[in-house]
Each structure stands twice: as C-alpha cells, then as structure tokens.
Motif scaffolding. Structure first.
Motif, PDB file in Angstrom:
ATOM      1  N   ALA A 127       6.658  -3.784  -7.087  1.00  0.00           N
ATOM      2  CA  ALA A 127       6.543  -2.424  -6.546  1.00  0.00           C
ATOM      3  C   ALA A 127       5.964  -1.481  -7.604  1.00  0.00           C
ATOM      4  N   SER A 128       6.403  -1.644  -8.851  1.00  0.00           N
ATOM      5  CA  SER A 128       5.907  -0.768  -9.923  1.00  0.00           C
ATOM      6  C   SER A 128       4.421  -0.989 -10.178  1.00  0.00           C
ATOM      7  N   ALA A 129       3.970  -2.240 -10.072  1.00  0.00           N
ATOM      8  CA  ALA A 129       2.546  -2.513 -10.284  1.00  0.00           C
ATOM      9  C   ALA A 129       1.713  -1.691  -9.299  1.00  0.00           C
ATOM     10  N   ALA A 130       2.111  -1.716  -8.031  1.00  0.00           N
ATOM     11  CA  ALA A 130       1.356  -0.962  -7.030  1.00  0.00           C
ATOM     12  C   ALA A 130       1.469   0.541  -7.277  1.00  0.00           C
ATOM     13  N   TYR A 131       2.682   0.994  -7.644  1.00  0.00           N
ATOM     14  CA  TYR A 131       2.894   2.415  -7.916  1.00  0.00           C
ATOM     15  C   TYR A 131       2.026   2.862  -9.095  1.00  0.00           C
ATOM     16  N   LEU A 132       1.923   2.018 -10.126  1.00  0.00           N
ATOM     17  CA  LEU A 132       1.083   2.333 -11.300  1.00  0.00           C
ATOM     18  C   LEU A 132      -0.396   2.425 -10.901  1.00  0.00           C
ATOM     19  N   ILE A 133      -0.817   1.582  -9.970  1.00  0.00           N
ATOM     20  CA  ILE A 133      -2.208   1.659  -9.503  1.00  0.00           C
ATOM     21  C   ILE A 133      -2.445   2.987  -8.789  1.00  0.00           C
ATOM     22  N   GLY A 134      -1.475   3.394  -7.982  1.00  0.00           N
ATOM     23  CA  GLY A 134      -1.591   4.689  -7.302  1.00  0.00           C
ATOM     24  C   GLY A 134      -1.657   5.836  -8.299  1.00  0.00           C
ATOM     25  N   LEU A 135      -0.786   5.791  -9.304  1.00  0.00           N
ATOM     26  CA  LEU A 135      -0.816   6.819 -10.356  1.00  0.00           C
ATOM     27  C   LEU A 135      -2.186   6.856 -11.029  1.00  0.00           C
ATOM     28  N   SER A 136      -2.717   5.682 -11.321  1.00  0.00           N
ATOM     29  CA  SER A 136      -4.003   5.594 -12.022  1.00  0.00           C
ATOM     30  C   SER A 136      -5.124   6.176 -11.170  1.00  0.00           C
ATOM     31  N   GLU A 137      -5.110   5.827  -9.885  1.00  0.00           N
ATOM     32  CA  GLU A 137      -6.143   6.368  -8.988  1.00  0.00           C
ATOM     33  C   GLU A 137      -6.113   7.899  -9.008  1.00  0.00           C
ATOM     34  N   LEU A 148       0.835  -1.210   0.000  1.00  0.00           N
ATOM     35  CA  LEU A 148       0.000   0.000   0.000  1.00  0.00           C
ATOM     36  C   LEU A 148       0.868   1.258   0.000  1.00  0.00           C
ATOM     37  N   LEU A 149       2.087   1.136   0.536  1.00  0.00           N
ATOM     38  CA  LEU A 149       2.991   2.295   0.533  1.00  0.00           C
ATOM     39  C   LEU A 149       3.456   2.592  -0.901  1.00  0.00           C
ATOM     40  N   PHE A 150       3.790   1.541  -1.643  1.00  0.00           N
ATOM     41  CA  PHE A 150       4.150   1.756  -3.061  1.00  0.00           C
ATOM     42  C   PHE A 150       3.002   2.462  -3.793  1.00  0.00           C
ATOM     43  N   GLN A 151       1.776   2.022  -3.469  1.00  0.00           N
ATOM     44  CA  GLN A 151       0.596   2.601  -4.120  1.00  0.00           C
ATOM     45  C   GLN A 151       0.463   4.091  -3.753  1.00  0.00           C
ATOM     46  N   GLU A 152       0.673   4.403  -2.479  1.00  0.00           N
ATOM     47  CA  GLU A 152       0.577   5.808  -2.053  1.00  0.00           C
ATOM     48  C   GLU A 152       1.677   6.658  -2.694  1.00  0.00           C
ATOM     49  N   LEU A 153       2.865   6.099  -2.824  1.00  0.00           N
ATOM     50  CA  LEU A 153       3.954   6.836  -3.485  1.00  0.00           C
ATOM     51  C   LEU A 153       3.546   7.168  -4.921  1.00  0.00           C
ATOM     52  N   GLY A 154       2.844   6.218  -5.550  1.00  0.00           N
ATOM     53  CA  GLY A 154       2.373   6.446  -6.915  1.00  0.00           C
ATOM     54  C   GLY A 154       1.310   7.524  -6.977  1.00  0.00           C
ATOM     55  N   ARG A 155       0.405   7.516  -6.010  1.00  0.00           N
ATOM     56  CA  ARG A 155      -0.655   8.538  -5.996  1.00  0.00           C
ATOM     57  C   ARG A 155      -0.082   9.940  -6.017  1.00  0.00           C
ATOM     58  N   ALA A 156       1.087  10.091  -5.418  1.00  0.00           N
ATOM     59  CA  ALA A 156       1.706  11.423  -5.362  1.00  0.00           C
ATOM     60  C   ALA A 156       2.780  11.584  -6.439  1.00  0.00           C
ATOM     61  N   ALA A 157       2.976  10.561  -7.270  1.00  0.00           N
ATOM     62  CA  ALA A 157       4.050  10.589  -8.286  1.00  0.00           C
ATOM     63  C   ALA A 157       5.373  11.002  -7.660  1.00  0.00           C
ATOM     64  N   PRO A 177       8.913  11.635  -6.909  1.00  0.00           N
ATOM     65  CA  PRO A 177      10.056  11.557  -7.819  1.00  0.00           C
ATOM     66  C   PRO A 177      11.261  10.914  -7.130  1.00  0.00           C
ATOM     67  N   GLY A 178      12.252  10.567  -7.951  1.00  0.00           N
ATOM     68  CA  GLY A 178      13.500  10.010  -7.412  1.00  0.00           C
ATOM     69  C   GLY A 178      13.447   8.496  -7.297  1.00  0.00           C
ATOM     70  N   PRO A 179      14.570   7.891  -6.863  1.00  0.00           N
ATOM     71  CA  PRO A 179      14.713   6.428  -6.908  1.00  0.00           C
ATOM     72  C   PRO A 179      14.078   5.727  -5.710  1.00  0.00           C
ATOM     73  N   VAL A 180      12.899   6.194  -5.301  1.00  0.00           N
ATOM     74  CA  VAL A 180      12.328   5.667  -4.057  1.00  0.00           C
ATOM     75  C   VAL A 180      11.990   4.183  -4.175  1.00  0.00           C
ATOM     76  N   LEU A 181      11.440   3.744  -5.316  1.00  0.00           N
ATOM     77  CA  LEU A 181      11.095   2.321  -5.448  1.00  0.00           C
ATOM     78  C   LEU A 181      12.353   1.458  -5.479  1.00  0.00           C
ATOM     79  N   GLU A 182      13.333   1.876  -6.292  1.00  0.00           N
ATOM     80  CA  GLU A 182      14.557   1.091  -6.430  1.00  0.00           C
ATOM     81  C   GLU A 182      15.266   0.965  -5.075  1.00  0.00           C
ATOM     82  N   HIS A 183      15.294   2.063  -4.364  1.00  0.00           N
ATOM     83  CA  HIS A 183      15.967   2.106  -3.068  1.00  0.00           C
ATOM     84  C   HIS A 183      15.224   1.234  -2.051  1.00  0.00           C
TER      85      HIS A 183
END
Lengths: 319, 382
Positions: free
Chosen positions: A184-194, A73-82, A84-90
């Motif tokens: 992680a990207s899948a969840a981030y993409l869902i956040g972006l989409s929301e 859910l954190l990956f998803q929230e990071l996506g909702r706010a787009a 920036p930076g290497p947060v997922l990779e890190h």
C-alpha cells in the motif's frame, strides 16, 4: 496476459481523485498538521461513505469485496492528496484482517479507527487518533500514547504503553501486515511523487528568471524528466505486486519488495529534484511541497526501506 | 488485469520455442557488421522467414503471422532465450516496415514488405548528416524534382547497416525555401545506384556497423516517396517512435542479459561484496521493471491507447540500464575485462555496444527535452 485496469477500477480511482480534490486540498492537510491531530474526521467520513475504507473487506461482512488490484489505484490517489491519518493502516490491514471479528463491523463502517504496530518498531504512527492498535498477535485498546514528534504532521508518531489485549492473528489474503503495508505504501509513494512533479512543473512554468520561465532551461527539464522516469518505472512493478498479492502468487513477497524498493527510491529522488526546482521557496514552511516531501520521507522508511527490500529481492534473485 | 498467459499464448510460446530449438545455429554467427557475417545473417533471416518467424506481428499477406503485440513479446522472449542471432534487418522489419504499413500506399506495401520480411532486401537508415545530428531538422541533403524522378545530392552519416545493405530510407529537403521541419520528404533509395558512394566508418569496436553515404546527382523515381511530399518529418517521427518505443529494444534482450549477469555473479562475483550484490539486484529489478512496463504499454496499445512521447522514457531507461548491466559485468570480470578476445569477450563487446545506446535514436539529452516539453508540458527553449 492483460496488464491494464478495468473501466470500473479506473472510474473509481477518478472518483476518488475528484473527491480528494474537493475534500483534501493542501489547506486541509496543513490544518490537521497545525491543529495537532494529524487526522480529519470529516475527510474520514467521506472516505468511508465512498467505500474506500472497506474496499478490502468481504462483501459478506459489509465491505466492497475488492482485491489488491481493486485497491492499488486508490492507495495511489490517497498519496496524490497526501491524505492524513491512518487511512493505509486501517484500509490495507485492519479492515481485511479483522473483518470477520467482533471489531469488524465498526471498522468497516469507519466508526472506529485502527492503526498498526509493526513488530520491533519503537513507535506507532497515528496512535493518538486510533481506537485500536493491531499487533502481530493481538489487538490493543484503551492504551496510553505519548507524542514522539514525527516529522510528518499528517502521520504523527507515538510511543504506546498499557492497554487491553484481545488475541488476534492478522492475515491479509495470505500476507502479513508488514507486507500489505509495504504494498500500500509503494502505491501511496507513487501518488505522492506524481503530485510533487505536478507542483514543481507548475512552478517551473510560471517562475521566471533571466526573463524566461525556469522550465525552459535544460538543467531544470532534465531534473524533472529524470524524476518522472523513476516514478513511471516504479508503477508497473507496483501494479504487478498488487496482482501477485490478489492471486497469492508464489512470488508475491519478492514482487512487493521490488515495488517498495523502487517506489521509495523514486519518491526520494522526486522530493529532492522538485525541491531543487523550487529554489529558496522549496526550503520554506509555507510551500505546500513540504506536505508531500515529509510524507515521502516518513513512508520511504516505514514498512521496510529501499535497502531492506532490495536485499529481500536479492534473497530470491541471487539465491 | 491478469498477468498470466492464456492457453493460446502458451501454445504460441511452445511453438516458437520448439522451432527455435530446432533451427537456431549451434555456433554464434560472426558479427553482421562484417562481410561474411552479414551474408550468414541474411541466410538466417531467410530461414526465419520460411518458418514465418521473421516478422510475427505483421499481417500474414506480407509474411507475418498477424500476432498481437503480447505474442510478439513472447516471441522475443523465446528468441533471446534461444540465443538466436542478432537481427540484421532490424532497420527494415522493426522501423521502416511498421512505418510503411502506417503511411505507405498499397503498391508500396506489396512491393517492399515481403522482400523486407525475407531480407532479400536489407535496409539501412540514412537520416543524420554531419551538421544535423541531435538537431535533425537541420537536414541539408536535397531532392529536386526532375520529371518523374528525384535527383538526390548531399551527405548522410551514421547510416547504420549501410555498408552491406541493399536499400536505405532517408530524409531529404524537397522545398529549398522551407525551413527546419517543413519541406522534408521521406525517400526510399537503392544503395547501388550511380552517384552513390558508401564510405564505411569503423565503430568503437572496430566493426563497420555504420557508414557515410554521399549522393551525387542520384536519380530515384518519385514513386519511392513514402508519405506526402514535404511531410517527411512526420513520417520520420512515426519511425522514431517505433525505434524509441517498443519495437527495437524488446525487454527480452535485457531480461536475458541480466539472467546472464546473475549467472556471472554466481560464478565469479565476490560474495562478500554486498555493494556488488545490491548492484546486480538493482539491474535485475530494472530489467524486470522494463519488462512489466512494456507489457503494460502494449496492453494499452491493444486497448486503443497509443504510445506517444512516453516512448522517450523507454529509450532513456533501456539505454542506461544496458550500460549499467555491462559496467557491473566488467567489474565482476576484473582483469579479463581488458581483453577483446577471450572467454568473456561477449561482455566486453556488449559493453562497447551498450555505450551507443544513450547516443543513437536521439541522444538521451534530447529525449529528456522531449519528455519535459510534451509530457511535463514545460515551456520550450534551451
């Protein structure tokens, strides 16, 4: 059988949403695009302070000791706010993979920044702000990076040369870094989409044509509903993939691929529909929608696109 | 989150599987939209009831097992896995039953639920009218109060199962002054009363799965009113929520269909056609996604987060997926897909039936409006 998050998991995600509403508004994302860094040290410090960056590091190493179910859910929230930076990779790879190495302490504290170089990729995202790069069998430091002009200003691309190597075999709870990033990207993409849906729905409520809000027209309603449908039905597969990864299920690679395929397609469909709802303003640099669209277009192709992951699922299902 | 079955759930699954293996008819029954098939399905429902498997999620006092929704999903998985017959009384057990439990009086529960669970009484649905389809609030059929009776007049259409059903549940206008959603009442009515004419309608597949019902001064006692007088719209929407949501289209049905599709692809599919393999994988993922989504919804319901307008998302998803599954199957089958009788007729039948999905229980266009209005909070209007 229980398919839900705990109150703690939900509250942590809500806390992150609140933090990001204050600390990562679209104006901040736009600033880091325009100042050329694609990264905000202040935002990074907030994420570190909240324990987001160290969620997947063992408690013994100073991390939060969380699993992928705690992190998804954190990956998803990071996506909702787009963010920036290497947060997922890190967060999803470097921290858990290197937690117990000499690099661990400063990565967990967020004092040094890591990104990931996936095998065969000509480009390394975020290399310009990273202190170290994790590869399939080593860590790279003191490298040279050259801007490759990525589309998403919050995920800048570089070519990388030189650097000092330290041997390392990254492994994230039995996953290789590519799969951890796909999840992680899948969840981030869902956040972006929301978020794209929220922005377009708000626009459709206020923008008037023919004397009425455009959101009252069925053509617009149906575009939006179809986008929401794809996003909503990508969620449960993504959460299931996180659960499979957290217990090392036999099906975890299949489940991650299913999540990444569905989330990538949902995000692309959502970007097209929400831009269409915006009309002309959707085609401008000025509209915030582009911050989320371009991040979607970058991530949907990273760590395996929908076709790659669908074929990987085929390998399991049609074998 | 723990997506593994508990020991209790596994034991329940095994019990269901064992019973079904011993009892499911070896040969498929004739379609329940034929006279003989209807009778045979009613017998099957009685057998299910005697084993207490006809309504597993209902309370024990009405013939169920008091099973939670997770166990209900497990039962459904086993039911489809066993290739058991279609549910001839699904209008009753899965739609009206839960509605009676929610808004019915104790007397109504005692009176209607046990005979529903046993299919001694099979129910048909009588909602739509010739001029009230997607615009259901345009209902004109009337119920006028006369002493302790309602006098029903009017015409219903697309009344599913009504050709052989014993009773129907309908919505009638009880306040002639009120408009649209107001002034409607939910009434339960036997189909063998004087003044009722049932005219079967042949469906796309030729079977008579639905009918027109004409009411001509039909007298039913007012105790057959479900919920409050003039508040029938709310009762109907609760029923529709069950229909669009989890109860009518359990994910097991689609999981079973895609498993058959994968088997069909392995047997007959052109393996050099990568687009076809992608299409099969796509619907496999959809069915799996629908299953996971349902488990998530059901866990939410158990934890006190009831399903709302999101039920409309489910309805669009499963109905379009069902069509897609059958389109791909027919593509694999090739020239045989033109035959209504033959070794692969089940796929052809299934294709025709799947085409009803995007239309019934509220067309998918109406569902998209509902999602836009209630989930996305877009302004009302056309």
């Amino acid at each position: 059988m229980k398919f839900s998050f705990t109150d703690d998991q939900r509250l942590f995600a809500e806390g992150l949403r609140e933090l990001l509403a204050n600390e990562c508004p679209p104006t901040l994302v736009r600033d880091v695009w325009e100042n050329g860094t694609g990264h905000s040290p202040e935002l990074w410090a907030h994420l570190s302070g909240m324990g987001v960056l160290s969620m997947l590091a063992p408690e013994a190493d100073g991390g939060m000791g969380g699993s992928f179910v705690d992190a998804i859910l954190l990956f998803q929230e990071l996506g909702r706010a787009a963010v920036p930076g290497p947060v997922l990779e890190h967060m999803a790879v470097a921290v858990p993979a290197l937690a117990s190495t000499t690099f661990g302490a400063s990565l967990i504290a967020g004092d040094s920044i890591a990104t990931l170089w996936v095998d065969d990729s000509p480009y390394v995202a975020h290399a310009g702000v990273a202190d170290l790069i994790l590869r399939d069998d080593h860590v790279l430091e003191s490298f040279q990076s050259t801007d490759a002009h990525g589309m998403d200003g919050g995920r800048r691309l570089f070519t990388v040369s030189g650097g000092d190597r330290t041997d390392a075999t990254p492994n994230v709870a039995g996953l290789d870094p590519f799969d951890a990033m796909a999840l992680a990207s899948a969840a981030y993409l869902i956040g972006l989409s929301e978020r794209m849906i929220e922005i377009a729905a708000e626009y459709a409520r206020v923008r008037e044509q023919f004397g009425k809000p455009i959101g009252s027209f069925q053509a617009v309603k149906h575009l939006m509903s179809d986008a929401l449908l794809k996003v909503e039905f990508a969620k449960a597969p993504t959460y299931r993939a996180a659960f499979s990864a957290s217990i090392g299920a036999d099906t975890m690679v299949r489940d991650i691929s299913m999540a990444k395929a569905l989330a990538s397609e949902a995000a692309y469909r959502t970007s097209r529909s929400t831009m269409q709802v915006h009309g002309g303003i959707g085609y401008t640099w000025e509209a915030d929608l582009q911050l989320f669209m371009k991040k979607s277009w970058a991530l949907m192709r990273s760590y395996g696109d929908a076709n790659f992951h669908r074929r990987r699922v085929s390998g399991f299902v049609l074998a | 989150m723990d997506l593994r079955e508990t020991a209790d759930e596994s034991a329940f699954r095994l019990e269901a599987r064992t019973w079904l293996e011993a009892n499911v008819p070896a040969e498929p029954l004739p379609s329940f939209d034929t006279a003989e098939g209807f009778a045979r399905h009613r017998q099957w429902e009685k057998k299910l009831y005697d084993g207490r498997w006809s309504a597993v999620s209902w309370p024990e006092q009405y013939g169920g097992r008091g099973a939670d929704y997770i166990k209900w999903l497990i039962f459904e998985e086993e039911y489809y896995r066993a290739g058991a017959p279609g549910r001839v009384n699904q209008n009753g057990i899965f739609l009206l039953g839960p509605t009676i439990m929610e808004v019915g009086t104790e007397a109504q529960k005692e009176r209607f639920l046990p005979t529903m669970a046993s299919s001694e009484i099979v129910w048909g649905q009588a909602w739509s009218e010739p001029n009230a389809g997607s615009d259901l609030a345009g209902i004109k059929s009337k119920a006028l109060r006369d002493g302790d009776d309602w006098i029903l007049n009017g015409q219903k259409i697309w009344a599913s199962r009504a050709v052989w059903a014993d009773w129907c549940f309908g919505i009638f206008r009880t306040d002639p002054e009120a408009e649209r959603h107001r002034g409607l009442t939910f009434i339960l009515c036997p189909l063998d009363l004087p003044g009722i004419t049932v005219r079967p309608i042949a469906q796309l597949d030729g079977d008579t799965g639905f009918a027109e019902i004409f009411f001509d001064d039909v007298r039913v006692p007012v105790e057959n009113t479900l919920g409050e007088v003039n508040k029938g719209w709310g009762v109907a929407m609760a029923t529709a929520g069950f229909e669009r949501g989890v109860s009518l289209r359990s994910p097991a049905r689609f999981s079973e269909a895609v498993n058959r599709l994968v088997a069909l692809w392995k047997r007959l599919g052109d393996k050099s056609d990568t687009a076809l393999a992608d299409a099969v994988t796509d619907v496999w993922m959809q069915a799996e996604g629908y299953r996971l989504h349902t488990y998530q919804t059901v866990t939410g319901m158990l934890e006190g987060r009831p399903i709302g307008a999101e039920a409309s998302l489910n309805k669009i998803f499963w109905s379009e997926m069902d069509v897609r599954i059958h389109e791909i199957a027919l593509q694999i089958i090739g020239p045989e897909a033109e035959r209504m009788e033959g070794p692969l007729e089940r796929w052809v039948d299934g294709f025709l039936f799947s085409l009803s999905g995007p239309i019934y229980a509220g067309t998918n266009e109406i569902q998209r409006n509902i999602i836009a209005d209630r989930v996305l909070q877009l302004p009302k209007g056309m």
